[in-house]
Design an enzyme around this catalytic site. Structure first.
Site, PDB file in Angstrom:
ATOM      1  N   VAL A  25      45.766  21.279  48.833  1.00 48.03           N
ATOM      2  CA  VAL A  25      45.194  20.098  49.506  1.00 48.03           C
ATOM      3  C   VAL A  25      43.681  19.986  49.335  1.00 48.03           C
ATOM      4  O   VAL A  25      43.089  18.963  49.667  1.00 48.03           O
ATOM      5  CB  VAL A  25      45.546  20.050  51.016  1.00 48.03           C
ATOM      6  CG1 VAL A  25      47.035  19.869  51.223  1.00 48.03           C
ATOM      7  CG2 VAL A  25      45.006  21.259  51.773  1.00 48.03           C
ATOM      8  N   ILE A  56      50.448  30.872  68.538  1.00 53.47           N
ATOM      9  CA  ILE A  56      51.832  30.527  68.207  1.00 53.47           C
ATOM     10  C   ILE A  56      52.359  31.562  67.217  1.00 53.47           C
ATOM     11  O   ILE A  56      51.633  32.005  66.315  1.00 53.47           O
ATOM     12  CB  ILE A  56      51.910  29.108  67.581  1.00 53.47           C
ATOM     13  CG1 ILE A  56      51.169  28.065  68.435  1.00 53.47           C
ATOM     14  CG2 ILE A  56      53.365  28.707  67.366  1.00 53.47           C
ATOM     15  CD1 ILE A  56      51.686  27.810  69.824  1.00 53.47           C
ATOM     16  N   GLY A  79      51.199  22.044  54.299  1.00 49.19           N
ATOM     17  CA  GLY A  79      51.452  23.356  54.894  1.00 49.19           C
ATOM     18  C   GLY A  79      52.868  23.467  55.434  1.00 49.19           C
ATOM     19  O   GLY A  79      53.160  24.279  56.315  1.00 49.19           O
ATOM     20  N   TYR A 110      36.344  29.131  60.857  1.00 46.81           N
ATOM     21  CA  TYR A 110      37.579  28.536  61.358  1.00 46.81           C
ATOM     22  C   TYR A 110      37.287  27.678  62.594  1.00 46.81           C
ATOM     23  O   TYR A 110      37.756  26.544  62.704  1.00 46.81           O
ATOM     24  CB  TYR A 110      38.586  29.646  61.679  1.00 46.81           C
ATOM     25  CG  TYR A 110      39.939  29.136  62.121  1.00 46.81           C
ATOM     26  CD1 TYR A 110      40.796  28.502  61.225  1.00 46.81           C
ATOM     27  CD2 TYR A 110      40.371  29.275  63.441  1.00 46.81           C
ATOM     28  CE1 TYR A 110      42.035  28.023  61.629  1.00 46.81           C
ATOM     29  CE2 TYR A 110      41.609  28.814  63.855  1.00 46.81           C
ATOM     30  CZ  TYR A 110      42.442  28.191  62.941  1.00 46.81           C
ATOM     31  OH  TYR A 110      43.676  27.724  63.351  1.00 46.81           O
ATOM     32  N   ALA A 112      35.604  24.572  61.450  1.00 47.34           N
ATOM     33  CA  ALA A 112      36.554  23.679  60.774  1.00 47.34           C
ATOM     34  C   ALA A 112      37.432  22.943  61.782  1.00 47.34           C
ATOM     35  O   ALA A 112      37.654  21.729  61.658  1.00 47.34           O
ATOM     36  CB  ALA A 112      37.413  24.479  59.799  1.00 47.34           C
ATOM     37  N   LYS A 113      37.917  23.644  62.775  1.00 44.45           N
ATOM     38  CA  LYS A 113      38.838  22.999  63.724  1.00 44.45           C
ATOM     39  C   LYS A 113      38.111  22.014  64.633  1.00 44.45           C
ATOM     40  O   LYS A 113      38.702  21.046  65.106  1.00 44.45           O
ATOM     41  CB  LYS A 113      39.611  24.060  64.513  1.00 44.45           C
ATOM     42  CG  LYS A 113      40.599  24.855  63.643  1.00 44.45           C
ATOM     43  CD  LYS A 113      41.576  23.941  62.878  1.00 44.45           C
ATOM     44  CE  LYS A 113      42.681  24.700  62.164  1.00 44.45           C
ATOM     45  NZ  LYS A 113      43.524  23.825  61.328  1.00 44.45           N
ATOM     46  N   SER A 154      43.189  23.106  66.868  1.00 40.60           N
ATOM     47  CA  SER A 154      43.507  24.405  67.474  1.00 40.60           C
ATOM     48  C   SER A 154      42.768  24.496  68.801  1.00 40.60           C
ATOM     49  O   SER A 154      41.826  23.707  69.048  1.00 40.60           O
ATOM     50  CB  SER A 154      43.011  25.510  66.531  1.00 40.60           C
ATOM     51  OG  SER A 154      43.018  26.772  67.165  1.00 40.60           O
TER      52      SER A 154
END
Ligand code: NAD
Length: 264
Positions: A78, A203, A27, A170, A173-174, A156
């Site tokens: 990936v 961010i 990334g 998400y 996943a994190k 995250s």
């Protein structure tokens, strides 16, 4: 190693502390991955960007203001085991070592739970977790061979609580990235390899700007203890520290960097 008295750090951030190190940043073409490429290359590392669309090496080097011979750029998905294997093999053949792996590739759709299709669920888990697994699996043997290694995975704030704007996939996943990080830290420490995660809050990257409506990134972050949006370089500096000799005693950590949005 320290000077022996336990008081003096082995190296300082003097611009050379990663000289001779070889790094991969997944990334690395955008946002915090790109800022990390800069932070590592600026300290002397040779950095390979693994991203879906590989940016030109010379262009990347000139954008970042680092020597072109410190940059490699490879088109890799990936989630694709064969592509990951080939990209690692080519880099290892060229450099015969791998010291640092930063898994920053990620996607974060904001789809509400009821509307998440099985395909979308699988893709989010694939990029964020499976991709991290595939890259760690390839990196660890090379790091063990060299007796030194640093893996930094991007989790995250969503990995500690729930995502501000991303969906349930998400968040899931994190959390998964943190589980993998902790497990690998336990098994890799004796080989000189540390494995840590960073947990950024909001961010200022294309991902965050794409997730939130125009103007709301600044509005939302104004209520944080540090009342502004975080910058990619601030996270990259943390990653570069975790990737250095100075962080040798930190492993299995999930380091928050969120302007105080989540204080735990
Ligand atoms: P970004 O969208 O700017 O960059 C992500 C990069 O990952 C892109 O270059 C993209 O092409 C690449 N990528 C996506 N899928 C890929 C795949 N299958 N194979 C290879 N590369 C792939 O995002 P960012 O905000 O810099 O995010 C970096 C990491 O930080 C991500 O893991 C993200 O989940 C995490 N994160 C972001 C925020 C934020 O506020 N921006 C907060 C917490 C965590």
């Amino acid at each position: 190693m320290s000077g022996g008295d336990g008081l003096r750090a082995p190296t300082t951030a003097d611009g050379h502390e990663l000289e001779g190190r070889v790094a991969i940043v997944t990334g690395g073409a955008s946002g915090m991955g790109l800022a990390t490429v800069h932070a590592l290359a600026r300290r002397g590392a040779t950095v390979a960007v693994f991203d879906l669309a590989a940016p030109g090496r010379a262009e990347l080097a000139s954008t970042l203001g680092v020597p072109a011979d410190r940059i490699r750029s490879v088109a890799v998905d990936v989630t694709h085991g064969e592509q990951v294997d080939q990209a690692f093999a080519a880099l290892l053949e060229e450099r015969s070592r791998l010291d640092i792996l930063v898994n920053a590739a990620g996607i974060a759709p904001s789809t509400t739970f009821e509307d998440i299709t099985e395909n979308e669920w699988n893709r989010v888990l694939a990029v964020n977790v499976h991709g991290t697994f595939l890259c760690c699996r390839r990196a660890l043997p090379a790091m063990r061979n060299g007796g030194w290694g640093r893996i930094v995975n991007f989790s995250s704030t969503a990995g500690k609580t729930i995502s501000t704007a991303g969906g349930a996939h998400y968040t899931t996943a994190k959390h998964g990235v943190l589980g993998l990080t902790r497990h690998l830290a336990k098994s890799s420490g004796p080989d000189g390899v540390t494995v840590n995660a960073v947990c950024p809050g909001l961010i200022d990257t294309p991902m965050a700007r794409g997730l939130l409506p125009e103007g709301s990134l600044d509005r939302v972050t104004r209520s944080f203890p540090v009342p502004r949006v975080g910058q990619p370089w601030e996270v990259a500096e943390l990653v570069a520290f975790l990737a250095s000799d100075r962080a040798a005693y930190i492993t299995g950590a999930a380091v928050d960097i969120n302007g105080g949005d989540l204080i735990v």
